[in-house]
Structure formats: C-alpha cells, structure tokens
Design a protein around this motif. Sequence first.
Motif, PDB file in Angstrom:
ATOM      1  N   UNK A   4       0.834  -1.205   0.000  1.00 57.25           N
ATOM      2  CA  UNK A   4       0.000   0.000   0.000  1.00 57.25           C
ATOM      3  C   UNK A   4       0.870   1.257   0.000  1.00 57.25           C
ATOM      4  N   UNK A   5       1.935   1.238   0.811  1.00 56.71           N
ATOM      5  CA  UNK A   5       2.856   2.378   0.850  1.00 56.71           C
ATOM      6  C   UNK A   5       3.537   2.568  -0.497  1.00 56.71           C
ATOM      7  N   UNK A   6       3.901   1.474  -1.146  1.00 59.15           N
ATOM      8  CA  UNK A   6       4.545   1.553  -2.466  1.00 59.15           C
ATOM      9  C   UNK A   6       3.611   2.181  -3.493  1.00 59.15           C
ATOM     10  N   UNK A   7       2.377   1.697  -3.527  1.00 56.27           N
ATOM     11  CA  UNK A   7       1.412   2.221  -4.500  1.00 56.27           C
ATOM     12  C   UNK A   7       1.105   3.693  -4.211  1.00 56.27           C
ATOM     13  N   UNK A   8       1.009   4.032  -2.918  1.00 54.71           N
ATOM     14  CA  UNK A   8       0.757   5.432  -2.561  1.00 54.71           C
ATOM     15  C   UNK A   8       1.881   6.324  -3.055  1.00 54.71           C
ATOM     16  N   UNK A   9       3.119   5.885  -2.901  1.00 58.99           N
ATOM     17  CA  UNK A   9       4.251   6.681  -3.348  1.00 58.99           C
ATOM     18  C   UNK A   9       4.226   6.874  -4.864  1.00 58.99           C
ATOM     19  N   UNK A  10       3.895   5.777  -5.590  1.00 55.22           N
ATOM     20  CA  UNK A  10       3.862   5.852  -7.054  1.00 55.22           C
ATOM     21  C   UNK A  10       2.899   6.935  -7.516  1.00 55.22           C
ATOM     22  N   UNK A  11       1.692   6.953  -6.933  1.00 54.55           N
ATOM     23  CA  UNK A  11       0.695   7.932  -7.358  1.00 54.55           C
ATOM     24  C   UNK A  11       0.992   9.331  -6.823  1.00 54.55           C
ATOM     25  N   UNK A  12       1.591   9.425  -5.656  1.00 53.26           N
ATOM     26  CA  UNK A  12       1.971  10.738  -5.127  1.00 53.26           C
ATOM     27  C   UNK A  12       3.086  11.373  -5.957  1.00 53.26           C
ATOM     28  N   UNK A  13       3.888  10.523  -6.599  1.00 54.34           N
ATOM     29  CA  UNK A  13       4.940  11.025  -7.479  1.00 54.34           C
ATOM     30  C   UNK A  13       4.395  11.419  -8.850  1.00 54.34           C
ATOM     31  N   UNK A  14       3.088  11.201  -9.062  1.00 51.20           N
ATOM     32  CA  UNK A  14       2.479  11.560 -10.339  1.00 51.20           C
ATOM     33  C   UNK A  14       2.586  10.483 -11.391  1.00 51.20           C
ATOM     34  N   UNK A  15       3.017   9.294 -10.999  1.00 51.79           N
ATOM     35  CA  UNK A  15       3.125   8.194 -11.941  1.00 51.79           C
ATOM     36  C   UNK A  15       1.891   7.316 -11.842  1.00 51.79           C
ATOM     37  N   UNK A  16       1.957   6.109 -12.343  1.00 55.59           N
ATOM     38  CA  UNK A  16       0.840   5.181 -12.262  1.00 55.59           C
ATOM     39  C   UNK A  16       1.388   3.761 -12.164  1.00 55.59           C
ATOM     40  N   UNK A  17       0.570   2.850 -11.652  1.00 54.01           N
ATOM     41  CA  UNK A  17       1.026   1.493 -11.381  1.00 54.01           C
ATOM     42  C   UNK A  17       1.471   0.776 -12.644  1.00 54.01           C
TER      43      UNK A  17
END
Length: 257
Positions: free
Chosen positions: A14-27
Amino acid sequence: MDPATIIGLGGAFTALIAMIYMEGSHIGAILLPPPMILVFGATIMVGMAGCTIKDTIHAWKSVPKFLLAKIPDVSEAIDTIVSLSEKARREGLLALEDAAKGIEDEFMREGLTSAIDGTDPEDLRTLMEDKIEAKKAGDKVAYKMFTAMGGYAPTIGIIGTVISLVHVLENLSDPEKLGGMIAAAFVATLWGLLTANFLWLPIAGRMERISELEVIRMEIITEGLIALQSGSNPRQVGERLRSLIPADQVKEQSEAA
C-alpha cells in the motif's frame, strides 16, 4: 491464524502504491512483463538450482502452512501436561491411556504413549529430541531456499537493467525514445529489490519464526513428559515448564485453574 505477515505485506505494498501515485506516476509504469518475467522466473529457477527437486517442492508446499499457521500455544500445552501429571499421580501412568487417545497434538500423543508403555526416560528423551531435530531440519530447508531467493533477486534485477541499457545504447540515434527506454530499464532493478524485500525475505523470516515457536513448544512438551513419567509434583512441573519460556508467552491462569 496470526495476521502479522498479511498485514505487514499489505501495508508495504500500500505504501509503495501510494508513493507511485503521489509522485504523479501510475502502477502501469512498473507492471512491465519482460523485467517481471526475468526477475520472478529466474529467481525461482536459481533458487531451485541451489536445492533439490524434493527440497523445492517441500519449500513451496510449506508456504501456505507457515503463512496461515496458528501461533503455537505453549501455555495450553503446559496446562495439558500438568493436568495429565495430576491424573497420573492419583491413578498411575496406565490411567492415561484413554486421555492419550484424545490428544490432538501428534508429538505430545506419541510421546505420552511411549511414556505409558514404559519406555526408559533417557530413550524417551532421545526419541523426542530426534523428532525435534528432524522438524528443525525440514523447516530449515524451506526457509533457507527463500532466504537464498531474497539474495538472488536484486542481482537478477540488475542483470535485467544491464540488458535493457544495452538495448538503449543501440538506439541512441532516436533521442525521443531514450527517456522511456531508460526508465523501463530500471524497472528490472526495482522488481529485483521489491521481490527480495517485499516477498522472499519476509516469507523466509515468517517460516523461521514459526518454526522456532513450534520447536520451543516441542521442547517444553519433552521436558514435561519426562517429568510426568518420573512422577514429579504436578505443581512443580507447571512452574518449571513456565520458567523455560518468556513471561509474555505464558497466559495468566485463572484462580479456578
């Protein structure tokens, strides 16, 4: 079932996915089939290469058992032994034959049966300790393989990145594609580090810890049955067995008990 591993891994992803989207990227940016195939496939294969086929099958079959395992209740085992000791002290060892049949724990049941049959105390101890050693050896095979996979995965990820960067260098004449190709190249390293620290090593750690707790329980049972066979005072048996384990693992006994 103890939920620590599921909660821990769920929180980590969950933390990994949150970071990805907070960085403006996508899974989808990291879900690239080529590096995932290399990292997962090669890691599993080299893990198997360091073992035997039987070891590999045993290790993978052990995963559900350890992840879904109920934490061994040492306090419950001690209570059972104390209760059996009280009965044996009043009525004799032979009176425990019926009680032995109702014990679900195979290790305790077999040990108690041997004690009732009049097995020499030293022989009984040797027999039970041999079973404990066999248990430890079997569990070690499983968690050792996953520990090894946790070591292989990051290096395999780097190999994938190097392969991708070689492909990047072959296309220097097309600058517009370089950014995306370089980004994709590092996905292999990401998956190597990710699988090692989010999967293989936590699984190995869980296996090792559950194995340790099960072995502690088996050792407590061994000491308890030896004391029971020798006719020791049940109260002293309980106190001694509880002194062998950390205080936080011993359930407080009710006044009625």
